[in-house]
Enzyme design. Structure first.
Site, mmCIF file in Angstrom:
data_model
loop_
_atom_site.group_PDB
_atom_site.id
_atom_site.type_symbol
_atom_site.label_atom_id
_atom_site.label_comp_id
_atom_site.label_asym_id
_atom_site.label_seq_id
_atom_site.Cartn_x
_atom_site.Cartn_y
_atom_site.Cartn_z
ATOM 1 N N CYS A 12 -15.744 6.269 5.553
ATOM 2 C CA CYS A 12 -14.895 5.073 5.441
ATOM 3 C C CYS A 12 -14.812 4.348 6.792
ATOM 4 C CB CYS A 12 -13.519 5.444 4.897
ATOM 5 S SG CYS A 12 -12.575 4.015 4.301
ATOM 6 N N SER A 30 -12.274 3.885 10.018
ATOM 7 C CA SER A 30 -11.046 4.202 10.751
ATOM 8 C C SER A 30 -11.155 3.610 12.148
ATOM 9 C CB SER A 30 -10.874 5.727 10.843
ATOM 10 O OG SER A 30 -10.083 6.062 11.967
ATOM 11 N N ASP A 56 -4.689 8.465 6.470
ATOM 12 C CA ASP A 56 -3.665 7.561 5.945
ATOM 13 C C ASP A 56 -2.319 8.247 5.991
ATOM 14 O OD1 ASP A 56 -4.847 4.941 4.895
ATOM 15 O OD2 ASP A 56 -6.315 6.477 4.438
ATOM 16 N N ARG A 72 0.878 -1.188 0.000
ATOM 17 C CA ARG A 72 0.000 0.000 0.000
ATOM 18 C C ARG A 72 0.907 1.228 0.000
ATOM 19 N NH1 ARG A 72 -5.692 -0.102 1.871
ATOM 20 N NH2 ARG A 72 -5.870 1.459 0.284
HETATM 21 C C1 RUB Z 1 -9.151 3.411 5.162
HETATM 22 C C2 RUB Z 1 -9.121 4.863 5.523
HETATM 23 C C3 RUB Z 1 -9.020 5.192 6.985
HETATM 24 C C4 RUB Z 1 -7.555 5.398 7.364
HETATM 25 C C5 RUB Z 1 -7.373 5.499 8.879
HETATM 26 O O1 RUB Z 1 -8.900 3.204 3.779
HETATM 27 O O2 RUB Z 1 -9.087 5.735 4.697
HETATM 28 O O3 RUB Z 1 -9.696 6.385 7.258
HETATM 29 O O4 RUB Z 1 -6.773 4.316 6.892
HETATM 30 O O5 RUB Z 1 -7.673 4.272 9.490
HETATM 31 P P1 RUB Z 1 -8.677 1.694 3.235
HETATM 32 P P2 RUB Z 1 -7.121 3.947 10.961
HETATM 33 O O6 RUB Z 1 -9.898 0.914 3.603
HETATM 34 O O7 RUB Z 1 -8.492 1.860 1.763
HETATM 35 O O8 RUB Z 1 -7.435 1.148 3.893
HETATM 36 O O9 RUB Z 1 -7.613 5.054 11.835
HETATM 37 O O10 RUB Z 1 -7.712 2.606 11.296
HETATM 38 O O11 RUB Z 1 -5.635 3.924 10.878
#
Ligand code: RUB
Length: 306
Positions: free
Chosen positions: A130, A132, A199, A62
């Site tokens: 999404c 998180s 991210d 990624r």
């Molecule tokens: C997930 C996404 C999340 C961040 C933060 O995208 O955009 O908001 O990764 O997540 P994908 P966390 O599903 O494409 O990975 O807070 O769990 O680190």
């Protein structure tokens, strides 16, 4: 040589079976320890070379994930501090550093949950996009503190990670509404605030997060609804200080629509977008709640760049 289990973890990260920056970083940290266990190296330099191959494969799985790269870098820095006398000792050091790093990430997450929950007024309606794990932690903490939050989840086309969020929040007992991404303008005035994860955080204070986040932030800004991003400092990409342009991952067109049904159509699938710092009210970090501009100062300290 890459161990079969590490190859499997890379595939799971690529396919989004493991998704979200934190989950991806944790999986990569565990993968490094697995690589050490399963390597057939006979000498310390051979094992270190295997570890580099594994780190490279994991980082490429990624490309838009500095937390993954920062975690791998941290493991190598820590490993470099010891002078292992043999392979057995080096593997033991790695296991110890793997545990220490995972504990540190968990403790950061708990601190963000505490700081974030403090920002949430009683009976607030939180709009999120999404999935998180950091935002879920904040909402769970607010719920546990008796703040009675409710949530509006955008479903996050094309892979619908917002539906995971809706299931997890409703499972906790938080009243949850699921809407399509394009409904954000229609529901934004029902929200007390927007909470999203990250991210990547850039040296400008801009945020890279799931595609659609920049639009949500713009709409929240126009409607005067605070937009907070919950992110630990490991999401900061130090390379952006030196002019690195953040690469936005373009995923398979078939996640959006079957290309066979659209033979003359170019289908694109950018996975992330860039939210301007001017649309971000604050970052909730493990060190406290800060403006996008102050985040840079804290990140410089974290990465010893001052
Ligand atoms: C997930 C996404 C999340 C961040 C933060 O995208 O955009 O908001 O990764 O997540 P994908 P966390 O599903 O494409 O990975 O807070 O769990 O680190």
């Amino acid at each position: 040589m890459l161990s079969a289990n590490v190859e499997k973890i890379c595939r799971e990260i690529k396919s989004l079976k493991v998704q979200g920056a934190r989950n991806v970083a944790q999986a990569a940290i565990r993968a490094m320890a697995l690589q050490a266990e399963e390597s057939d190296a006979n000498t310390i330099p051979e094992l270190k070379s295997d570890m580099l191959v594994a780190a490279d494969a994991l980082a490429r799985a990624r490309p838009t994930e500095p937390m993954l790269r920062n975690s791998l870098r941290f493991l190598f820095v820590e490993m470099g501090k010891y002078k292992a006398k043999d392979l057995k000792e080096l593997k033991a050091i790695l296991r110890q550093e793997e545990k220490a790093l995972l504990n540190r990430l968990n403790s950061n997450s708990a601190k963000i949950a505490e700081f974030g929950a403090n920002e949430i007024p009683k009976n607030a309606v939180i709009l999120t996009h999404c999935h998180s794990s950091t935002v879920i932690g904040v909402l769970k903490r607010a719920f546990d503190l008796g703040k009675n939050p409710s949530a509006i989840c955008l479903e996050a086309r094309p892979k619908f990670q917002g539906r995971i969020t809706a299931k997890e929040l409703s499972g906790i007992g938080i009243p949850t509404t699921l809407v399509v991404d394009s409904a954000v303008g229609s529901v934004i005035r029902e929200a007390t605030m927007v909470l999203v994860g990250a991210d990547s955080v850039l040296s400008t204070g801009d945020l890279i997060n799931k595609i659609g986040t920049a639009t949500v932030a713009q709409i929240a800004y126009d409607a005067d609804v605070p937009f907070l991003c919950c992110a630990e400092l490991y999401k900061f990409d130090p390379l952006t200080l030196f002019g690195r342009i953040t690469e936005i991952e373009e995923r398979e067109p078939k996640e959006v629509a079957d290309p066979k049904e659209f033979p003359k159509v170019k289908i694109r699938n950018p996975a992330f977008d860039r939210t301007s710092a001017k649309h971000i009210s604050a970052y909730v970090t493990e060190k406290g709640v800060v403006s996008p501009q102050s985040l840079l100062v804290m990140a410089m300290e974290e990465f010893s760049l001052e």
